[in-house]
Design an enzyme around this catalytic site. Structure first.
Site, PDB file in Angstrom:
ATOM      1  N   ASP A 127      18.957 -33.763  28.454  1.00  0.00           N
ATOM      2  CA  ASP A 127      18.778 -35.003  27.704  1.00  0.00           C
ATOM      3  C   ASP A 127      19.010 -36.214  28.612  1.00  0.00           C
ATOM      4  O   ASP A 127      19.439 -36.068  29.768  1.00  0.00           O
ATOM      5  CB  ASP A 127      19.763 -34.997  26.528  1.00  0.00           C
ATOM      6  CG  ASP A 127      19.131 -35.546  25.272  1.00  0.00           C
ATOM      7  OD1 ASP A 127      18.220 -36.383  25.406  1.00  0.00           O
ATOM      8  OD2 ASP A 127      19.558 -35.160  24.173  1.00  0.00           O
ATOM      9  N   ASP A 189      12.773 -38.306  18.367  1.00  0.00           N
ATOM     10  CA  ASP A 189      13.248 -37.055  17.754  1.00  0.00           C
ATOM     11  C   ASP A 189      12.520 -36.814  16.430  1.00  0.00           C
ATOM     12  O   ASP A 189      12.284 -37.752  15.679  1.00  0.00           O
ATOM     13  CB  ASP A 189      14.744 -37.159  17.408  1.00  0.00           C
ATOM     14  CG  ASP A 189      15.617 -37.112  18.647  1.00  0.00           C
ATOM     15  OD1 ASP A 189      15.081 -37.097  19.769  1.00  0.00           O
ATOM     16  OD2 ASP A 189      16.854 -37.100  18.467  1.00  0.00           O
TER      17      ASP A 189
HETATM   18  C1  GLA Z   1      18.747 -36.466  21.585  1.00  0.00           C
HETATM   19  C2  GLA Z   1      17.631 -35.419  21.710  1.00  0.00           C
HETATM   20  C3  GLA Z   1      17.739 -34.432  20.567  1.00  0.00           C
HETATM   21  C4  GLA Z   1      19.120 -33.762  20.580  1.00  0.00           C
HETATM   22  C5  GLA Z   1      20.203 -34.821  20.527  1.00  0.00           C
HETATM   23  C6  GLA Z   1      21.587 -34.229  20.754  1.00  0.00           C
HETATM   24  O1  GLA Z   1      18.586 -37.271  20.473  1.00  0.00           O
HETATM   25  O2  GLA Z   1      16.372 -36.022  21.694  1.00  0.00           O
HETATM   26  O3  GLA Z   1      16.723 -33.450  20.645  1.00  0.00           O
HETATM   27  O4  GLA Z   1      19.232 -32.961  21.734  1.00  0.00           O
HETATM   28  O5  GLA Z   1      20.020 -35.828  21.526  1.00  0.00           O
HETATM   29  O6  GLA Z   1      22.586 -35.176  20.688  1.00  0.00           O
END
Ligand code: GLA
Length: 387
Positions: A127, A189
């Protein structure tokens, strides 16, 4: 293809009040067992991936990073071994910045990579929270080199484009992604609602400059529109089917993020549709694109490999969300095929073959927030020349 915890289980760390849904070794073991017992592994869903919130909140005195000891009492190494014993693959999560998005310690290349190799990870989602966006190109490149240097094959999932204002849609950044990463999150997301799926689909439907997005995908390097929602409460069945079909056209990584212990037969059938999976996994590895879009509907196409002639997946999408069935009048000439060609049409949702008009036309009705999905095959014909 596999399973990833984030969308469904997030960062639930309280196993006392939520024993079935907290991020724990039991959760990943349960999901691994379900992948195997539901036969999803045989269809290709083989990675079982940990996401955020697996570790202790701070590093140990010697700098190493351990799992949360209460939630992972046997340790990550033992969990990895159990997952491998089921014939599955094991994925880990980290963050290229100082902390993960959930606030857990970020990556320390020198200390963590040997640890990950020791745990026999097969995949690493990296990430990009708490990192300088301007530094990401270098950070992700250096990490890619470090992972390669371990000698262990590790699927490398990058998040760098999701953090850039231009989503890395420029030649230089895309070339780096293609070279260094196996998949990369381009955009927001996914949330468990149709508006979220629509906004992600719209992002990937855009015509980008010189088709950079579509052309960057290929075997070993994929755009990642994020997890599948089928099996969760937020989408209707037709919306779950639509997301799965659009992800197949996009040649997207297929990560289920649902509770496989309680998934309904209908959602399981959507995720297990072998004909749709075959489109997604097609060996040519070409990402599909939008052929036409009039605001209310889209027609997506994706070129597939074929030993018989030419094969194209065609997806008819009704973008409307009020009772307005759309009647598509499609013609094989829109695929560049001449009328009179020998063409077969396969409905990959209904699993049957459909007739085509003599004039090469094909008519299909599509409900609101729904798709209909077909494979058109132009059969090669040979003329027999008498000698
Ligand atoms: C980000 C990523 C997600 C997830 C969260 C975890 O938002 O895009 O897919 O991994 O972090 O905190």
């Amino acid at each position: 293809m596999g399973w990833l915890s984030w969308e469904r289980f997030g960062c639930e760390t309280d196993c006392k009040t939520s024993p079935k849904s907290c991020i724990s070794e039991q959760l990943y073991l349960d999901m691994a067992q379900q992948l195997a017992s539901l036969g999803l592994d045989k269809l290709g869903y083989r990675y079982v991936n940990i996401d955020d919130c697996w570790s202790a909140l701070a590093r140990n005195k010697n700098g190493t990073l351990s799992e949360d000891a209460v939630r992972f009492p046997s340790g990550i190494g033992a969990l990895s071994e159990k997952i491998h014993k089921l014939g599955l693959l094991f994925g880990m999560y980290t963050d290229i910045g100082s902390k993960t998005c959930g606030g857990y310690p970020g990556l320390n290349n020198a200390i963590d990579i040997p640890q990950f190799v020791d745990w026999k990870i097969d995949s690493l989602k990296v990430d990009g929270c708490y990192a300088d966006v301007k530094e990401m190109k270098k950070l992700y490149t250096d990490l890619g080199a470090a992972l390669n240097a371990t000698g262990r094959p590790i699927l490398y999932s990058c998040s760098w484009p999701a953090y850039q204002a231009d989503h890395c849609e420029n030649e230089s950044d895309m070339a780096t992604l293609v070279k260094e990463c196996n998949l990369w999150r381009n955009f927001d997301d996914v949330y468990d609602n149709w508006a979220s799926v629509r906004s992600i689909a719209n992002f990937f439907a855009r015509k980008t400059k010189d088709d950079i997005l579509v052309r960057s995908a290929g075997p070993g390097h994929w755009n990642d529109p994020d997890m599948l929602l089928a099996g969760n409460p937020g989408l209707s069945l037709s919306e779950q089917r639509a997301q799965f079909a659009i992800w197949a056209i996009l040649a997207a990584p297929l990560y289920i993020s649902a509770d496989l212990r309680v998934i309904s037969a209908d959602s399981l059938a959507i995720l297990s549709n072998k004909e749709v999976i075959d489109i997604n996994q097609d060996i040519l590895g070409k990402q599909g694109h939008v052929l036409s879009d009039d605001g209310n509907y889209r027609i997506w196409i994706r070129l597939l490999s074929s030993s018989e002639g030419e094969k194209i997946a065609v997806l008819f999408e009704n973008k409307g969300s009020i009772f307005e069935k759309i009647r598509f009048r499609f013609n094989i000439s829109q695929l560049g095929w001449s009328v009179g060609s020998h063409v077969t049409v396969r409905d990959v949702h209904a699993h049957n073959d459909l007739p085509l008009g003599d004039d090469g036309s094909f008519i299909v009705d599509v409900d609101e927030s729904s798709v209909e999905f077909f494979v058109f095959t132009k059969i090669m014909t040979y003329e027999i020349i008498e000698m």
